[in-house]
Design an enzyme around this catalytic site. Structure first.
Site, mmCIF file in Angstrom:
data_model
loop_
_atom_site.group_PDB
_atom_site.id
_atom_site.type_symbol
_atom_site.label_atom_id
_atom_site.label_comp_id
_atom_site.label_asym_id
_atom_site.label_seq_id
_atom_site.Cartn_x
_atom_site.Cartn_y
_atom_site.Cartn_z
ATOM 1 N N GLU A 1 19.980 19.057 -73.024
ATOM 2 C CA GLU A 1 19.506 17.753 -72.561
ATOM 3 C C GLU A 1 18.699 17.063 -73.654
ATOM 4 O O GLU A 1 17.994 17.718 -74.421
ATOM 5 C CB GLU A 1 18.628 17.942 -71.312
ATOM 6 C CG GLU A 1 19.394 18.557 -70.154
ATOM 7 C CD GLU A 1 18.563 18.711 -68.883
ATOM 8 O OE1 GLU A 1 17.416 18.213 -68.829
ATOM 9 O OE2 GLU A 1 19.067 19.342 -67.940
ATOM 10 N N GLU B 1 23.826 11.314 -66.415
ATOM 11 C CA GLU B 1 23.461 11.622 -65.021
ATOM 12 C C GLU B 1 22.572 10.551 -64.396
ATOM 13 O O GLU B 1 21.575 10.123 -64.980
ATOM 14 C CB GLU B 1 22.742 12.992 -64.978
ATOM 15 C CG GLU B 1 22.354 13.386 -63.563
ATOM 16 C CD GLU B 1 22.029 14.866 -63.393
ATOM 17 O OE1 GLU B 1 22.197 15.658 -64.351
ATOM 18 O OE2 GLU B 1 21.607 15.236 -62.276
#
Ligand code: KIV
Length: 273
Positions: A120, A187
């Site tokens: 991430e 996301e």
């Protein structure tokens, strides 16, 4: 199923940028579901650190350890034949130093049999992405609502609403794509943000709660299969349930318990003479 027999790789996925057919990805955490996903023709299986929430019952992904990710990746690898296998680098296995990230990714590949790793972040992890790619490890990025930053976001909240957030997400995606990432998960962002990122980077974009413009989609297996108790019917807006497995499994457990208690199981045919 198109190309059903050929192994899916980071390169073959990357070549599907802006292609006519979107990329279908699902998470899995064990060999049973990995095999089912593989046989169903999913393009890629992600061993997500969502394992912490959907398998371990934690309220976030933060407690998941590298050892746990190695274990789950290895058992999933035994069921992922054709599908491309990606494993998440868990929280704090790569944030403290580039060396940490290289060693952690190395374990996921060597011991877990992952074919790519996912991490991430954006600008902050771009150098690590570059080093991983130089070491021969394909990298999938993850931008937008990155669950390992849940405390910074104050919850699992939609990101990219403000101009500042939107610009940062775009900058992050560009940074990891330029560093060599072949794919980027986007996301929980407005669909216009995902569309802008998808048009701006050569990496394939895989959306979750990011609308239809992405090059592919990923869902957490438990959400897609409806693997929750029968009395839970809340779901995030971006989830589509393709089954009600929680209800099916609950009913099967109850029928078994009823049969045992009433002496209906086992029958004579289910017993040895
Ligand atoms: O951990 C995970 O399952 C993920 C997906 C939601 C993309 O990161």
């Amino acid at each position: 199923m198109p190309g059903a027999s050929s192994k899916v790789t980071a390169a073959s996925l990357r070549a599907r940028k802006a292609g006519a057919e979107k990329i279908a990805v699902v998470t899995a955490y064990d060999v049973v579901f990995a095999r089912l996903a593989d046989e169903a023709g999913l393009d890629a299986i992600l061993v997500g650190d969502s394992v912490g929430m959907v398998v371990q019952g934690e309220s976030s992904t933060l407690p998941v350890t590298l050892d746990e990710m190695v274990y789950h990746t290895r058992i999933v690898s035994r069921g992922a034949g054709r599908a491309h296998l990606v494993a998440d680098l868990p929280f704090m296995s790569y944030q403290a130093s580039i060396e940490d990230g290289l060693r952690a990714a190395g374990r996921l590949v060597k011991e877990g049999r992952a074919e790519a790793v996912k991490l991430e972040g954006g600008v902050a992890v771009a150098e690590l992405v570059r080093r991983l790619v130089s070491a021969g490890i394909p990298v999938m990025g993850h931008v937008g609502m990155t669950p390992q930053s849940v405390h910074q976001f104050g919850g699992f909240k939609l990101q990219g609403r403000t101009e500042e957030q939107r610009a940062r997400i775009l900058e992050d995606a560009r940074a990891i794509s330029d560093a060599g990432a072949y794919a980027i998960v986007i996301e929980t962002v407005p669909q216009s943000v995902a569309a802008e990122v998808t048009g701006a980077v050569p990496a394939v974009t895989i959306g979750i709660g990011a609308g239809r413009a992405c090059d592919g989609q990923v869902l957490v297996m438990h959400d897609l299969l409806g693997l929750e108790p029968a009395d839970v019917d809340w779901k995030p807006r971006f989830v589509r349930r393709y089954a009600k497995m929680g209800q099916t499994v609950g009913a099967a457990f109850k029928a078994y318990a009823d049969d045992v208690r009433a002496g209906r199981f086992p029958s004579a045919e289910e017993s040895y003479d």
